[in-house]
Scaffold this motif. Structure first.
Motif, mmCIF file in Angstrom:
data_model
loop_
_atom_site.group_PDB
_atom_site.id
_atom_site.type_symbol
_atom_site.label_atom_id
_atom_site.label_comp_id
_atom_site.label_asym_id
_atom_site.label_seq_id
_atom_site.Cartn_x
_atom_site.Cartn_y
_atom_site.Cartn_z
ATOM 1 N N TYR A 155 0.846 -1.183 0.000
ATOM 2 C CA TYR A 155 0.000 0.000 0.000
ATOM 3 C C TYR A 155 0.888 1.243 0.000
ATOM 4 O O TYR A 155 1.936 1.264 0.641
ATOM 5 N N VAL A 156 0.459 2.263 -0.702
ATOM 6 C CA VAL A 156 1.196 3.522 -0.790
ATOM 7 C C VAL A 156 0.411 4.584 -0.033
ATOM 8 O O VAL A 156 -0.812 4.684 -0.172
ATOM 9 N N TYR A 157 1.132 5.364 0.752
ATOM 10 C CA TYR A 157 0.517 6.422 1.559
ATOM 11 C C TYR A 157 1.200 7.745 1.280
ATOM 12 O O TYR A 157 2.388 7.806 0.981
ATOM 13 N N ARG A 158 0.420 8.801 1.438
ATOM 14 C CA ARG A 158 0.884 10.173 1.246
ATOM 15 C C ARG A 158 0.613 10.930 2.541
ATOM 16 O O ARG A 158 -0.497 10.863 3.069
ATOM 17 N N VAL A 159 1.642 11.639 3.046
ATOM 18 C CA VAL A 159 1.498 12.430 4.266
ATOM 19 C C VAL A 159 1.684 13.898 3.907
ATOM 20 O O VAL A 159 2.799 14.348 3.634
ATOM 21 N N SER A 160 0.586 14.631 3.873
ATOM 22 C CA SER A 160 0.671 16.078 3.686
ATOM 23 C C SER A 160 0.955 16.693 5.055
ATOM 24 O O SER A 160 0.323 16.309 6.047
ATOM 25 N N PRO A 161 1.867 17.647 5.116
ATOM 26 C CA PRO A 161 2.225 18.185 6.431
ATOM 27 C C PRO A 161 1.109 19.025 7.044
ATOM 28 O O PRO A 161 0.482 19.830 6.373
ATOM 29 N N GLY A 162 0.885 18.802 8.336
ATOM 30 C CA GLY A 162 0.022 19.673 9.126
ATOM 31 C C GLY A 162 0.889 20.620 9.939
ATOM 32 O O GLY A 162 0.591 21.788 10.124
ATOM 33 N N LYS A 163 2.005 20.063 10.412
ATOM 34 C CA LYS A 163 2.986 20.819 11.183
ATOM 35 C C LYS A 163 4.359 20.218 10.880
ATOM 36 O O LYS A 163 4.496 18.996 10.787
ATOM 37 N N VAL A 164 5.349 21.073 10.732
ATOM 38 C CA VAL A 164 6.721 20.626 10.502
ATOM 39 C C VAL A 164 7.626 21.349 11.496
ATOM 40 O O VAL A 164 7.534 22.571 11.663
#
Length: 179
Positions: A155-164
Motif C-alpha cells: 500500500y502507498v501512503y501520502r502524508v501532507s504536512p500539518g505541522k513541521v
C-alpha cells in the motif's frame, strides 16, 4: 491545506528553545526532506503505543502539493496501525549534535490508489534510489516479487504536512511551520 509548490511558507523561530536568531527557511527543510535516503515513521497502535520504524520514501512536489510518500505491506504493523489511526510523524536528519538539520513532519497518512498516480510515484522512488527500489504499480499499490518468486502488493501512503518542526544545530534553533 495542501502545501503548494508556489506558496510562500514562513516558519516561526521558537526563541525559548533557540540560540539561533533567524528561523530555518522552508527551502532548507524541503531540501533535507527531498535528499534524505532514510526516514523514520511513527504510527500509533490501537492500544495507543507508538510504533517507530525506518523506511525509504520520497518528498514529492506535485499538483496535489508537497508531501511525503511511503509504502508498506498490508500485513505489516504500519498498515495495521494506519487502519485504526492515520496520525503519523515522519522524521529525518543527521545523527550529530552540532551539524545538520533534523526535520519532523506531522500529518495524516492517506492511502494513494490509481495506476496513473502510482506510476508517477514509483518512477520518483526508482529515480531517487537509482533503481534499487523498483516497484510495478497497479490500481491498489506497488507490486513486487520476493526472492522466492511470490508476488506481493504494498500500500502507498501520502502524508501532507500539518505541522513541521526543523531543528538546526549550529546555532541550535527550533523552527515551526504550520499548514
Amino acid at each position: 491545506m495542501p502545501v503548494r509548490i508556489d506558496m510562500t511558507i514562513n516558519g516561526k523561530l521558537d526563541t525559548d528553545f533557540s540560540e539561533a536568531t533567524e528561523p530555518v527557511s522552508w527551502r532548507q527543510v524541503s531540501d533535507v526532506l527531498a535528499a534524505a535516503e532514510l526516514y523514520w515513521l511513527t504510527t500509533v497502535r490501537e492500544d495507543g503505543r507508538p510504533h517507530i520504524t525506518p523506511l525509504i520514501g520520497a518528498w514529492v512536489d506535485s499538483r496535489e502539493g508537497q508531501a511525503f510518500v511511503f509504502c508498506t505491506g498490508p500485513e505489516e504493523q504500519k498498515a495495521q496501525n494506519l487502519a485504526a489511526s492515520t496520525s503519523v510523524a515522519v522524521t529525518t536528519g543527521v545523527n550529530t549534535w552540532n551539524d545538520g538539520l533534523d526535520v519532523v513532519v506531522e500529518g495524516n497518512a492517506e492511502r494513494v490508489t490509481g495506476v496513473d498516480m502510482l506510476t508517477r510515484l514509483a518512477d520518483t522512488v526508482r529515480e531517487k534510489y537509482r533503481g534499487e527500489w523498483d516497484f510495478t504499480p497497479d490500481d491498489e499499490g506497488f507490486g513486487h516479487t520476493d526472492a522466492s518468486g511470490d508476488s506481493h502488493i504494498a500500500y502507498v501512503y501520502r502524508v501532507s504536512p500539518g505541522k513541521v518542526l526543523a531543528f538546526a544545530k549550529s546555532p541550535h534553533g527550533q523552527t515551526t511551520f504550520r499548514f
